[in-house]
Design an enzyme around this catalytic site. Sequence first.
Site, PDB file in Angstrom:
ATOM      1  N   HIS A  38      -8.352  -1.350  -0.054  1.00 45.23           N
ATOM      2  CA  HIS A  38      -7.264  -2.614  -0.400  1.00 45.23           C
ATOM      3  C   HIS A  38      -8.277  -3.810  -0.874  1.00 45.23           C
ATOM      4  O   HIS A  38      -9.069  -3.925  -0.262  1.00 45.23           O
ATOM      5  CB  HIS A  38      -6.545  -2.944   0.896  1.00 45.23           C
ATOM      6  N   ASP A  55      -2.623  -8.067  -5.373  1.00 37.05           N
ATOM      7  CA  ASP A  55      -2.906  -6.809  -4.428  1.00 37.05           C
ATOM      8  C   ASP A  55      -3.627  -5.779  -5.265  1.00 37.05           C
ATOM      9  O   ASP A  55      -3.207  -5.595  -6.715  1.00 37.05           O
ATOM     10  CB  ASP A  55      -1.768  -6.212  -3.800  1.00 37.05           C
ATOM     11  N   CYS A  83       0.825  -1.366  -0.152  1.00 38.05           N
ATOM     12  CA  CYS A  83      -0.034   0.036  -0.081  1.00 38.05           C
ATOM     13  C   CYS A  83       0.761   1.182  -0.071  1.00 38.05           C
ATOM     14  O   CYS A  83       0.469   2.190  -0.786  1.00 38.05           O
ATOM     15  CB  CYS A  83      -1.044  -0.007   1.148  1.00 38.05           C
ATOM     16  N   HIS A  88      -5.042  -1.404  -5.047  1.00 40.99           N
ATOM     17  CA  HIS A  88      -5.576  -0.173  -4.204  1.00 40.99           C
ATOM     18  C   HIS A  88      -6.389   0.830  -5.150  1.00 40.99           C
ATOM     19  O   HIS A  88      -5.921   1.050  -6.168  1.00 40.99           O
ATOM     20  CB  HIS A  88      -4.581   0.472  -3.596  1.00 40.99           C
ATOM     21  N   LYS A 136     -14.767  -3.701   6.711  1.00 38.88           N
ATOM     22  CA  LYS A 136     -14.277  -4.540   5.449  1.00 38.88           C
ATOM     23  C   LYS A 136     -15.131  -5.766   5.381  1.00 38.88           C
ATOM     24  O   LYS A 136     -16.244  -5.955   6.059  1.00 38.88           O
ATOM     25  CB  LYS A 136     -12.928  -5.139   5.877  1.00 38.88           C
ATOM     26  N   GLN A 144       1.055 -11.093  -2.846  1.00 35.64           N
ATOM     27  CA  GLN A 144      -0.456 -10.655  -2.969  1.00 35.64           C
ATOM     28  C   GLN A 144      -1.079 -10.360  -4.361  1.00 35.64           C
ATOM     29  O   GLN A 144      -0.246  -9.682  -5.035  1.00 35.64           O
ATOM     30  CB  GLN A 144      -0.718  -9.604  -1.825  1.00 35.64           C
ATOM     31  N   ARG A 165       6.966 -10.884   5.524  1.00 32.65           N
ATOM     32  CA  ARG A 165       6.591 -11.020   7.202  1.00 32.65           C
ATOM     33  C   ARG A 165       7.185 -12.072   7.943  1.00 32.65           C
ATOM     34  O   ARG A 165       6.943 -13.227   7.634  1.00 32.65           O
ATOM     35  CB  ARG A 165       4.949 -10.704   7.114  1.00 32.65           C
TER      36      ARG A 165
HETATM   37 ZN   LIG Z   1      -3.158  -2.599   0.613  1.00 31.27          ZN
END
Ligand SMILES: [Zn+2]
Length: 647
Positions: free
Chosen positions: A519, A387, A338, A389, A473, A385, A367
């Site tokens: 996200h 991912d 992000c 945004h 979420k 991910q 992580r």
């Molecule tokens: Zn994010």
Amino acid sequence: MIQISFPDGSVRSYEQGTTAFQIAESISPRLARECLAASVNGVTRDLNLPINEDAQVQLLKWDEPEAKHAFWHTSSHLLAAALQDLYPGIQFGIGPAIENGFYYDVDPGEDVVIKESDLQAIEAKMTSLLANKSKLQRREISKKEALEYFEQRGEHYKVELIQDLEDGTITTYTLGDFTDLCRGPHLTDTSPIKAVKLTSVAGAYWRGDEKRKQLTRIYGISFPKKSLLDEYLILLEEAKKRDHRKVGRELELFMFSQSVGQGLPIWLPRGTELRTRLEDFLKRIQKKFGYQQVITPHIGQKQLYVTSGHYAKYGQDSFQPIHTPEEGEEFLLKPMNCPHHCEIYRFQPRSYKDLPLRFAEFGTVYRYEQSGELHGLTRVRGFTQDDAHIFCRPDQLKDEFLKVVDIIFIIFKALDFQDFEAQISLRDPNNREKYIGSDENWEKAEQAIVEACAEKNLKAKIVTGEAAFYGPKLDFMVKDAIGRRWQLGTIQVDYNLPERFELEYIGSDNNKHRPVMIHRAPFGSMERFVAVLIEHTGGKFPLWLTPDQVVVLPISERFNDYAGEVADYLIRQDIRCLVDDRNEKIGRKIRDNELKRIPYMLIVGEKEAENAEVSIRKQGEGDTGSVKITTFAANFLEEVEKMLNVI
Ligand SMILES: [Zn+2]
Ligand SMILES: [Zn+2]
């Protein structure tokens, strides 16, 4: 008298102090036998606790998750009581119910080891204790009393737990000779427990802290009927066959290397191809939905993550900063994509007309997970991910949510997840100061999510108080082919990062406004998704995705040349095809290739070679006859096309 209302809307009067069990008895003896716990004004409680005021009451039977929870929680006490008998001096950590069963963390003492081979004896002890049909005695005690009681018994893990509790909230439960610190709820006695199975032993750090002592965690499960245990054991066997670590090795999809490091998956050529196909599939969908693909580095300056707040969250307990020869220069492996995407937003001034902007990246993040927590592809230290945004105006939020839900539906359909559920996490309305962002924005966002789900006919459970501090979420859970639930994609509204990165756009009023950020990751991560897909399909992937789609089996070496021609033809049609030209009997070749989970086997011999035909054996259907090779290819391509037509 008190008024008790039931889920069907009916209301009955009872004397004050009536228990849920008595209420069940007053309705039917059968219900009283079957109910295991009660929900009183939304709180699950023991059946034998008095109800003193008007209340909404739901009597909970085995099918209800809360009833299973009380059942398994009681079983964990039973396990502890058995352990106390068998291992004098044993100390107890925690013993909760989990999604499937329960566990207890114990410290058996110096030089005492509890192994898998001991489980049967412990199980037998539990079963013999069941014969007592013991009642669970609940006691409310003061903190001082609790500390004295457990200190005097040398239960220092329990003492540590009590120290963190507030006085006036402490209860103990006694089952036979075993007294435990616990807030319940439980069964009133152990008689409903008809079958017990201890499933495994593992190590677990006390309070999940790897600097503390490693305790022994004993897992088990129990049922109100023997037949339910038998069914569960069959399921467990099936789950073992589908274990993604095993299937991943058999199909040569991925590996781990101690030299590279724990928890860092390495994708083998066949796994890489499969993953690339999944990525391409999602990229194609995203393109249609107006996403723009971006690429950002794997590391970023520490300050970037201080700004984003990720350093505060992941910094201490994760991979430590990378230092360069330059004095004071520090980088972090990125824990999230992000912040990088926020920087892309800031690349140039944005106007309300530019929004929404949707930046997508298959972004690899790192992580740190404790080594004991690592598990195949589902718990790893580096993962990619899917991912994206979305930066939008508050009035665009609902539309954007609807579109993301559409994408998730497309994916579930193409990958044959028919059974899924969603959970909407909203903020706790009594605790508003915990959350960032204006009340107005929160209300808008929460309403947008609820409405989007309703419009899509998506059955979603609404849970208040579960939202992150930065926004509400929507999470998706899928049920796999053998009924297990897996958490997958998530869509998360965020008011925090736009604030921290001071993101702006110029509105139609010529003033500066903050965009809202969403996200979203429909797969969650490529690693986790492939793991779930393997466990769901047992490695029998959908035709469009599977590594090898077709294998040609000549019935003897005489037909190897023809088999080669067939394969060449199919490969030219973009069909992934192998030839098994080993000098083996055809029966053996069929068995071996079944293990490789290849959807189509084409058997060729004299007749096929003469007529330019193939004899088809389809996974799950068996022999389906001979056709011209051109017909097979055309039908095959149509089948794949149909599957991908969902986009
Ligand atoms: Zn994010
Ligand atoms: Zn308990």
